[in-house]
Design an enzyme around this catalytic site. Structure first.
Site, short mmCIF file in Angstrom:
data_model
loop_
_atom_site.label_atom_id
_atom_site.label_comp_id
_atom_site.label_asym_id
_atom_site.label_seq_id
_atom_site.Cartn_x
_atom_site.Cartn_y
_atom_site.Cartn_z
CE LYS A 246 47.49 22.89 39.21
NZ LYS A 246 47.19 24.48 39.97
CE1 TYR B 242 47.46 27.96 35.54
CE2 TYR B 242 49.88 27.02 35.11
CZ TYR B 242 48.01 26.81 35.69
OH TYR B 242 48.29 26.05 36.43
CG PHE C 4 51.16 33.10 42.40
CD1 PHE C 4 50.41 33.07 41.70
CD2 PHE C 4 50.17 34.19 43.30
CE1 PHE C 4 49.47 32.52 40.95
CE2 PHE C 4 48.62 34.44 42.37
CZ PHE C 4 48.29 33.42 41.26
NE ARG D 116 36.41 25.71 39.14
CZ ARG D 116 37.90 26.49 39.09
NH1 ARG D 116 39.10 25.96 38.04
NH2 ARG D 116 37.37 27.30 39.68
CB THR E 254 42.19 27.92 44.07
OG1 THR E 254 40.93 27.84 42.99
CG2 THR E 254 43.79 27.73 43.59
NE ARG F 286 42.57 22.09 43.24
CZ ARG F 286 42.01 23.54 42.71
NH1 ARG F 286 41.48 23.77 42.56
NH2 ARG F 286 43.28 23.80 41.52
CG HIS G 93 43.88 23.10 35.66
ND1 HIS G 93 43.55 24.93 35.90
CD2 HIS G 93 43.29 22.78 33.97
CE1 HIS G 93 42.16 25.21 34.96
NE2 HIS G 93 43.01 24.21 33.53
CD GLU H 144 41.46 25.33 30.81
OE1 GLU H 144 40.86 24.29 31.27
OE2 GLU H 144 42.05 26.80 31.53
P1 CMP Z 1 44.74 27.03 39.11
O1 CMP Z 1 42.87 27.48 39.56
O2 CMP Z 1 44.34 25.25 38.92
O3 CMP Z 1 45.46 27.08 38.11
C1 CMP Z 1 45.99 28.74 38.91
C2 CMP Z 1 46.76 28.48 39.55
O4 CMP Z 1 47.97 29.50 40.83
C3 CMP Z 1 46.33 27.77 40.99
O5 CMP Z 1 45.40 26.21 40.96
C4 CMP Z 1 46.69 27.54 41.88
O6 CMP Z 1 48.50 26.60 41.98
C5 CMP Z 1 48.37 29.10 41.59
N1 CMP Z 1 47.67 30.35 42.47
C6 CMP Z 1 46.62 30.46 42.64
N2 CMP Z 1 47.29 31.58 43.15
C7 CMP Z 1 48.23 31.81 43.90
C8 CMP Z 1 48.87 32.58 45.26
N3 CMP Z 1 47.95 33.13 46.10
N4 CMP Z 1 49.72 32.07 44.99
C9 CMP Z 1 50.09 31.02 44.83
N5 CMP Z 1 49.71 30.37 43.81
C10 CMP Z 1 48.93 30.85 43.65
#
Ligand code: CMP
Length: 144
Positions: free
Chosen positions: A10, A50, A58, A86, A92, A103, A116, A127
């Site tokens: 990202k 998305y 968000f 993963r 996440t 991460r 991602h 995707e």
């Molecule tokens: P990813 O799982 O790659 O794809 C969805 C994205 O949404 C996730 O990573 C985060 O970057 C973002 N995301 C998910 N939950 C939240 C949250 N609660 N607040 C802000 N960003 C979020």
């Protein structure tokens, strides 16, 4: 089973010069790179990528973040690559991602989580079709 997954560094990961280290982790694990490009992502692509998140509070900030700079998109192939990726990437929410994961090593906030990774084999297929043309992907003749 040999499968493919979409991995995207990202904008925060690209700006922080983490692309090389991220590629290295996938190579070290033994996965094979089949596609790679850097692009400025469009809002149309993100809306499709998305779809399940477009009603979330968000979502506007997610769009802003994902268009704040170039993204490095990759397709990796290998045995159980979706699930293993993963694990390599971590939860996440970086606070839940253990040290040793991407991460867990490089990020602290869910809204700037560096990378991602597709969450299922079916999701990965969709995707990959969204982000890459088939002419941009290499068909390797040998495996593992
Ligand atoms: P990813 O799982 O790659 O794809 C969805 C994205 O949404 C996730 O990573 C985060 O970057 C973002 N995301 C998910 N939950 C939240 C949250 N609660 N607040 C802000 N960003 C979020």
């Amino acid at each position: 089973i040999r499968e493919r997954t979409l991995i995207a560094v990202k904008p925060d990961g690209v700006q922080r010069r983490l692309v090389g280290q991220i590629i290295q982790r996938f190579e070290m694990r033994g996965f094979q790179l089949v596609g790679l490009k850097m692009l400025q992502v469009s809002e149309e692509l993100l809306l499709q990528h998305y779809t399940s998140l477009c009603k979330k509070p968000f979502y506007p900030s997610l769009l802003q973040y994902m268009t704040s700079g170039p993204v490095v998109a990759m397709v990796w192939e290998g045995h159980n690559v979706v699930r293993s990726s993963r694990m390599l990437v971590g939860d996440t929410n970086p606070a839940e991602a253990p040290p040793g994961t991407i991460r867990g090593d490089f990020s602290i906030h869910i809204s700037r989580n560096v990378i991602h990774a597709s969450d299922s084999v079916e999701g990965a297929q969709k995707e990959i079709a969204l982000w890459f043309q088939s002419s941009e992907l290499i068909e390797w003749e040998c495996c593992d």
